[in-house]
Write an enzyme that holds these catalytic residues in place. Structure first.
Site, PDB file in Angstrom:
ATOM      1  N   LYS A 286       0.841  -1.193   0.000  1.00 45.71           N
ATOM      2  CA  LYS A 286       0.000   0.000   0.000  1.00 45.71           C
ATOM      3  C   LYS A 286       0.880   1.249   0.000  1.00 45.71           C
ATOM      4  O   LYS A 286       1.826   1.359   0.785  1.00 45.71           O
ATOM      5  CB  LYS A 286      -0.905  -0.005   1.238  1.00 45.71           C
ATOM      6  CG  LYS A 286      -2.120   0.886   1.124  1.00 45.71           C
ATOM      7  CD  LYS A 286      -3.093   0.624   2.258  1.00 45.71           C
ATOM      8  CE  LYS A 286      -4.352   1.457   2.078  1.00 45.71           C
ATOM      9  NZ  LYS A 286      -5.330   1.215   3.165  1.00 45.71           N
ATOM     10  N   GLU A 364     -20.362  -3.248  10.375  1.00 41.43           N
ATOM     11  CA  GLU A 364     -21.180  -2.289  11.122  1.00 41.43           C
ATOM     12  C   GLU A 364     -22.307  -2.969  11.897  1.00 41.43           C
ATOM     13  O   GLU A 364     -22.621  -2.569  13.029  1.00 41.43           O
ATOM     14  CB  GLU A 364     -21.751  -1.239  10.168  1.00 41.43           C
ATOM     15  CG  GLU A 364     -20.729  -0.302   9.566  1.00 41.43           C
ATOM     16  CD  GLU A 364     -20.019  -0.852   8.337  1.00 41.43           C
ATOM     17  OE1 GLU A 364     -19.144  -0.171   7.796  1.00 41.43           O
ATOM     18  OE2 GLU A 364     -20.354  -1.988   7.919  1.00 41.43           O
ATOM     19  N   ARG A 392     -26.049   0.084   7.091  1.00 40.49           N
ATOM     20  CA  ARG A 392     -25.783  -1.350   7.060  1.00 40.49           C
ATOM     21  C   ARG A 392     -26.118  -2.022   8.391  1.00 40.49           C
ATOM     22  O   ARG A 392     -26.040  -3.241   8.501  1.00 40.49           O
ATOM     23  CB  ARG A 392     -24.314  -1.586   6.709  1.00 40.49           C
ATOM     24  CG  ARG A 392     -23.834  -0.740   5.547  1.00 40.49           C
ATOM     25  CD  ARG A 392     -22.413  -1.048   5.164  1.00 40.49           C
ATOM     26  NE  ARG A 392     -22.384  -2.021   4.088  1.00 40.49           N
ATOM     27  CZ  ARG A 392     -21.283  -2.583   3.612  1.00 40.49           C
ATOM     28  NH1 ARG A 392     -20.128  -2.288   4.143  1.00 40.49           N
ATOM     29  NH2 ARG A 392     -21.342  -3.459   2.637  1.00 40.49           N
TER      30      ARG A 392
END
Length: 636
Positions: A286, A364, A392
């Site tokens: 990354k 979530e 969600r």
């Protein structure tokens, strides 16, 4: 239009066919140019930098092997699709990334036929890819579907629901991009060597030739082949465990170097030749190629535009600091995040109270039910979540927390419009979603002091769910001065604030949140026409019956306009208006609501988000004039 003179190879690549025409030896240079251009452009426009720098070679290899839009490429979340956009005909528009009327920061079907599936939330790609692959199978298409899934997305349960429904016979490749956490528990030098060996060209060719030869030996061939396979599997398990994908019966390849184009192209070609569903596990770095992003990929995951001035603290930061201080006084307070400790401002809490900080990954729904369990155990859990991701967890809020009257506090960040991130990230549904759940208190602080007061009030409750919603960025100076004075202080109990333009207001605007700044501006325009305005700024929204009791005696003039920065249907205006009507507060008055008529919102070029949606100061002015005309009043 952007000039690409500095990036000579990239300048000549406008489509996947241009990419396929490049000599293989030129691909590393192309990747380097793409990486350099992304570092420049994303710093200018803002956006997701580290994640896109990590998938440059991977995206180049995908478009080298597959042919979009015939083949389908689906990016989980979609925030790592910048390279994909550059290679699929949108390079000339890339300087408009995340700007009003420009390219989206996520994949978007309306933007290009090469964006097979729109995204903005995590862990959806596998389910969508299986659906598209099954659709191709049903229609007789020979297309391949490729899903690019980050290891972070695999913390979301939806990904496993998709995997559970994955048939081996469909033409699909799931690329698991590992850049931060381990998936396969491989350890030791020999295991690492075998991982590299298993995807080398010689290994794969030898494996195929050996398997074919053994199976074709008369009489004993097939039994010997099965025995060799069993022995190989046992030896492999002695060195490193099989992973989840293999246990689910899926063909697994990897892990391989996700920043090596030649190896990626070879493995993708091999996976494609298998004509079945395959897991290709790649490891990428990354932020690769950018020293700052490599050193701190968490910070450079999403960055602000270069032109944005560094100002005072944000609501997110203030929330984190305030909660950290409160937790020092109350050992029951716990903080929960769904893989957003930096974004929600909880890093300070994590460092100060590590045993009471919980990052549950991109889950979530689990975060809310976990919080409900903590609350049932006499703790005081606070779930920090972006408004758009709260959607969600609706079932868990209703069934697991509210129904049981558990003191769970939801701190809802990025409430309201978020133009740069587009329609997937607007926080315009949370008020309507929460308004229908019995017993939920909703706070709407618009200043730093108001946020601290809301936290104190919510955490002081022994039962029932509380939700505190606040916008991105910092507090608005005009709102603070108009409603709170220079010091910005407020009572610890959220209430209704009053401001008016003159002594005889003809119109009352009832509002909440940062859109109150637009109401203040519109009131100036109305006053210039001889119309006085009273603005009621609500620091809490629900329970609406209690709010109506405070608002009713404060209404003034001939008309009432409810003004909000979220979806109209089922929202603040409709609920409060119903309660006020039941009290007879509208007798002799006209009432109306100005809010977003649709939740699928996009900013238009040259316009602010408020203007694009039709709720700006000028829109309020027009609606107010129409409303007063219905009262047979004359606007002078």
């Amino acid at each position: 239009m952007e000039s690409f003179e500095k990036w000579q190879l990239l300048a000549g690549v406008d489509s996947p066919s241009d990419l396929k025409a490049l000599p293989e030896k030129k691909l590393p240079q192309l990747a380097a140019e793409i990486r350099d251009y992304l570092s420049y452009r994303v710093r200018e426009n803002g956006g997701h930098l580290a994640s896109n720098l990590g998938v440059v070679e991977l995206t180049v290899a995908i478009h080298r092997v597959f042919s979009v839009p015939h083949d389908h490429v689906i990016f989980d979340v979609g925030h790592q699709s910048y390279v994909h956009k550059l290679l699929t005909g949108r390079k000339s528009q890339f300087d408009t990334l995340r700007m009003p009327g420009g390219l989206s920061g996520f994949t978007k079907r309306e933007e290009s036929e090469c964006d097979a599936f729109g995204a903005g939330h995590s862990s959806t790609a596998i389910s969508a890819a299986i659906g598209m692959a099954e659709a191709d199978a049903l229609s007789g298409s020979d297309a391949y579907t490729v899903a690019v899934v980050g290891d972070g997305a695999l913390t979301g349960g939806l990904a496993y629901e998709g995997l559970n429904n994955c048939r081996r016979s469909v033409r699909m490749i799931i690329i698991v991009n590992e850049n931060e956490m381990s998936i396969s528990p491989n350890t030791g030098r020999l295991a690492k060597h075998l991982c590299k060996l298993r995807v080398s060209k010689n290994y794969l060719r030898t494996k195929e030739v050996t398997a074919w030869t053994l199976r074709h030996i008369p009489l004993v061939g097939r039994p010997v082949y099965k025995l060799v396979r069993r022995v190989k599997r046992r030896v492999r398990r002695m060195i490193y465990d099989e992973n989840l994908f293999q246990h689910m019966g899926l063909r697994y390849l990897g892990p391989i170097d996700g920043n090596d184009i030649a190896q990626l192209v070879y493995c993708l070609e091999y996976a494609k030749s298998l004509e079945c569903s395959v897991i290709l596990h790649v490891k990428t770095k990354k932020g690769m190629g950018d020293a700052e992003a490599e050193a701190d990929p968490n910070y450079y995951h999403g960055i602000a535009p270069r032109t944005k001035e560094a100002g005072e603290q944000t609501f997110s930061q203030l929330f984190g600091k305030t909660l950290t201080d409160m937790a020092r006084r109350d050992e029951r307070i716990c903080a929960i995040t769904a893989a957003m400790s930096c974004g929600t401002g909880l890093e300070s809490f994590r460092l100060a109270h590590p045993r009471r900080f919980f990052d549950v990954g991109i889950a979530e729904g689990h975060a809310v039910t976990f919080a409900a369990g903590l609350a049932a155990g006499n703790m005081r859990p606070v779930v920090a979540v972006y408004s758009t991701f709260l959607q969600r967890a609706y079932d868990q809020i209703l069934h697991d927390a509210a129904l049981q009257h558990l003191p769970v506090v939801l701190c809802i960040d990025r409430a309201g419009f978020n133009a740069a991130d587009g329609m997937t990230h607007h926080g315009v549904y949370d008020v309507a979603l929460l308004s229908g759940i019995e017993g939920v208190s909703v706070y709407a602080p618009v200043t730093y002091a108001g946020l601290a007061a809301s936290l104190e009030h919510a955490l002081g409750k022994d039962s029932a769910v509380s939700a505190i919603r606040y916008p991105s960025g910092g507090e608005n100076t005009a709102i603070r001065k108009a409603f709170y004075g220079e010091d910005g202080q407020c009572d610890m109990t959220p209430t209704v604030r009053v401001w008016q333009s003159d002594d005889k207001p003809r119109l009352t605007v009832v509002t909440h949140g940062r859109i109150a700044a637009e109401a203040l501006h519109a009131s100036e325009l109305l006053l210039a026409k001889g119309v006085g305005v009273r603005i009621l700024l609500c620091e809490y929204l629900a329970p609406y019956a209690a709010l109506a009791g405070e608002v009713a005696p404060l209404l003034a003039g001939d008309a009432v306009l409810f003004y909000e920065e979220e979806i109209r249907k089922g929202g603040f205006g409709m609920n409060l208006a119903d309660c006020l009507a039941a009290r007879g507060a509208f007798l002799g008055r006209q009432a109306d609501i100005l809010a977003a008529e649709s939740g699928f919102l996009g900013a238009r070029e040259g316009l602010s988000m408020y203007e694009s949606v039709g709720v700006g100061a000028a829109d309020l002015l027009r609606r107010a004039e129409e409303l007063l005309e219905r009262c047979k009043g004359e606007v002078r």
